[in-house]
Design a protein around this motif. Structure first.
Motif, PDB file in Angstrom:
ATOM      1  N   UNK A 208      -3.847   7.369  10.813  1.00 15.26           N
ATOM      2  CA  UNK A 208      -5.186   7.791  10.403  1.00 15.26           C
ATOM      3  C   UNK A 208      -5.378   7.621   8.905  1.00 15.26           C
ATOM      4  N   UNK A 209      -4.351   7.926   8.128  1.00 16.62           N
ATOM      5  CA  UNK A 209      -4.428   7.722   6.678  1.00 16.62           C
ATOM      6  C   UNK A 209      -4.698   6.260   6.355  1.00 16.62           C
ATOM      7  N   UNK A 210      -4.007   5.360   7.033  1.00 18.77           N
ATOM      8  CA  UNK A 210      -4.187   3.933   6.796  1.00 18.77           C
ATOM      9  C   UNK A 210      -5.618   3.509   7.123  1.00 18.77           C
ATOM     10  N   UNK A 211      -6.124   3.912   8.288  1.00 23.41           N
ATOM     11  CA  UNK A 211      -7.482   3.515   8.667  1.00 23.41           C
ATOM     12  C   UNK A 211      -8.520   4.118   7.729  1.00 23.41           C
ATOM     13  N   UNK A 212      -8.267   5.328   7.255  1.00 17.36           N
ATOM     14  CA  UNK A 212      -9.191   5.966   6.315  1.00 17.36           C
ATOM     15  C   UNK A 212      -9.263   5.199   5.001  1.00 17.36           C
ATOM     16  N   UNK A 213      -8.137   4.680   4.551  1.00 17.43           N
ATOM     17  CA  UNK A 213      -8.127   3.895   3.315  1.00 17.43           C
ATOM     18  C   UNK A 213      -8.838   2.556   3.526  1.00 17.43           C
ATOM     19  N   UNK A 214      -8.596   1.930   4.668  1.00 14.10           N
ATOM     20  CA  UNK A 214      -9.228   0.640   4.944  1.00 14.10           C
ATOM     21  C   UNK A 214     -10.738   0.757   5.030  1.00 14.10           C
ATOM     22  N   UNK A 215     -11.219   1.928   5.466  1.00 12.07           N
ATOM     23  CA  UNK A 215     -12.669   2.129   5.599  1.00 12.07           C
ATOM     24  C   UNK A 215     -13.253   2.907   4.419  1.00 12.07           C
TER      25      UNK A 215
ATOM     26  N   UNK B 134       0.834  -1.210   0.000  1.00  8.18           N
ATOM     27  CA  UNK B 134       0.000   0.000   0.000  1.00  8.18           C
ATOM     28  C   UNK B 134       0.870   1.263   0.000  1.00  8.18           C
ATOM     29  N   UNK B 135       0.464   2.207  -0.848  1.00 13.22           N
ATOM     30  CA  UNK B 135       1.196   3.466  -0.967  1.00 13.22           C
ATOM     31  C   UNK B 135       0.204   4.616  -1.025  1.00 13.22           C
ATOM     32  N   UNK B 136       0.499   5.692  -0.295  1.00 10.49           N
ATOM     33  CA  UNK B 136      -0.325   6.895  -0.351  1.00 10.49           C
ATOM     34  C   UNK B 136       0.589   8.104  -0.419  1.00 10.49           C
ATOM     35  N   UNK B 137       0.364   8.929  -1.438  1.00 10.14           N
ATOM     36  CA  UNK B 137       1.189  10.115  -1.642  1.00 10.14           C
ATOM     37  C   UNK B 137       0.303  11.351  -1.725  1.00 10.14           C
ATOM     38  N   UNK B 138       0.671  12.373  -0.943  1.00 13.94           N
ATOM     39  CA  UNK B 138       0.022  13.676  -1.007  1.00 13.94           C
ATOM     40  C   UNK B 138       1.000  14.652  -1.647  1.00 13.94           C
ATOM     41  N   UNK B 139       0.762  15.017  -2.905  1.00 16.83           N
ATOM     42  CA  UNK B 139       1.647  15.919  -3.630  1.00 16.83           C
ATOM     43  C   UNK B 139       3.078  15.424  -3.551  1.00 16.83           C
TER      44      UNK B 139
END
Length: 303
Positions: free
Chosen positions: A44-51, A10-15
Motif C-alpha cells: 500500500x505504501x508503494x501504491x500510495x507513492x506511485x499515485x 525507492x526508499x520510504x522510512x517512517x521514523x
C-alpha cells in the motif's frame, strides 16, 4: 513494450522503520500485474507513492515519464482503489460515481450502471451505512468504469463474498480484453487471482524479492512426494524451499524446473512430482528467503 511506471532505488522510512528499501522495477503498458506480499510488506505504501498520495524518502518514481506529484497530466490518467478509502459522512454511492465521472476522462457510464446492478449497490444509501462488501463494490465499480490508463486495486475483494469476487474477476478480464490498460492488483488471495496475472512483483520486508512473468514463476519449483528416504536422496542436489513429513512419507518443495533426467529418476524411485501453485511458490519462497542468510541479489531472483 513501453514502460508506464519506472521506479529506481525507492526508499520510504517512517521514523525508525523502513517501509520500502531500494525498490526498483518497471511496469509495462497494457498488462495485468500482481503486487503481492504479506501484510506490512509495503504494497500500500508503494501504491500510495506511485499515485502521489504519499512521499518517498529517497529514490526516483516516474509515471508516463513524469514525476506524479502535483501533476494533473499524470494523476488524471491513474485510478487508485484502496481498501481504506474515506468519504464524507453524508456521501452516497451515487455521489462517488458522479465525482468519478467528472475526474476520469475515459469514464464509461454504461459499464458503471451494469456493475452497480451486478453488485446490487444501494446507490441512495449513505456510504457509512454500507456493508464492508458494498463499500468494496463501490471501489470496484470506480476502478473498472474509470478505464484509467493505470488502475491500482488495493485488496479489492475485502468483504466481497465468493460470488461477488468472481463477478469482479470476470468483469475485469472482459473489459480489459476490450479496453487494454495497465492494471496493478494487490491481493492476498493469490490462487484466486493467479489466472488474471501476466506478471508478479512480490514485496517482502519492503524489498522486491520477485519480478517475473507469471508463467515463468510457475515453472520454477516442484513438489516431490513419497518415501522419505527416497525423496531426500533425490532432493540432495536441489535447493529445498519447504519440507514436511508424515511418518515415512515426505513432501518436499524444491526450487528449479525438473529436467528429463529428473523425471526419469523420479519414476525409477516411484516418487510423485506435482507443480506448485503460484500462491504456494510465493509463500514458500518468502518463508525460505526470511530464514536464509542475506546474499547479494540478482535481477529476477529471490533475495
Amino acid at each position: 513494450m513501453t514502460a508506464v511506471i519506472e521506479v529506481a532505488g525507492l526508499h520510504k522510512r517512517y521514523r525508525d522503520t523502513d517501509a520500502l528499501t531500494d525498490v526498483s522495477f518497471a511496469v509495462e503498458a497494457d498488462a495485468i500485474y500482481g503486487l503481492l506480499g504479506r501484510n506490512g510488506a509495503g504494497k500500500t505504501t508503494l501504491m500510495s507513492i506511485l499515485t502521489a498520495q504519499n512521499f518517498a524518502t529517497g529514490g526516483r518514481v516516474r509515471v508516463f515519464g513524469e514525476d506524479p506529484y502535483e501533476n494533473p497530466r499524470v494523476l488524471s490518467r491513474m485510478c487508485f482503489v484502496r481498501e481504506s478509502q474515506k468519504y464524507p459522512d453524508d456521501a452516497k454511492p451515487r455521489h462517488a460515481f458522479a465525482a468519478a465521472r467528472l475526474f476520469f476522462p475515459n469514464w464509461d457510464d454504461d459499464l458503471a450502471t451494469d456493475l452497480i446492478e451486478a453488485f446490487q449497490i444501494p446507490v441512495g444509501r449513505t456510504i457509512k451505512k454500507l456493508s464492508r462488501g458494498q463499500l468494496s463494490a463501490v471501489g470496484v465499480v470506480i476502478g473498472l468504469a474509470s478505464r484509467a490508463e493505470i488502475t491500482f486495486f488495493d485488496e479489492p475483494y475485502l468483504g466481497l463474498d465468493a460470488v461477488a469476487r468472481q463477478i469482479f474477476y470476470d468483469r475485469l478480464l472482459q473489459d480489459y480484453s476490450l479496453h487494454p490498460r495497465t492494471i496493478v492488483l494487490s491481493s492476498h488471495l493469490i490462487d484466486e487471482v493467479a489466472n488474471l496475472l501476466e506478471r508478479v512483483i512480490v514485496l517482502d520486508g519492503g524489498r522486491v524479492v520477485m519480478d517475473e512473468d507469471t508463467d515463468a514463476v510457475r515453472e520454477r519449483a516442484a513438489t516431490i512426494m513419497g518415501d522419505a528416504a527416497a525423496v531426500d536422496a533425490f532432493c540432495a542436489g536441489h535447493e529445498v524451499l519447504h519440507r514436511e513429513t508424515l511418518g515415512r512419507v515426505a513432501s518436499v518443495t524444491i526450487l528449479g524446473a525438473l529436467t528429463t533426467e529428473d523425471r526419469r529418476m523420479l519414476a525409477d524411485a516411484r516418487l510423485e512430482a506435482s507443480p506448485v501453485s503460484l500462491q504456494e511458490f510465493i509463500v514458500r519462497s518468502t518463508q525460505h528467503a526470511a530464514s536464509t542468510p542475506a546474499a547479494p541479489a540478482q535481477e529476477g531472483a529471490l533475495r
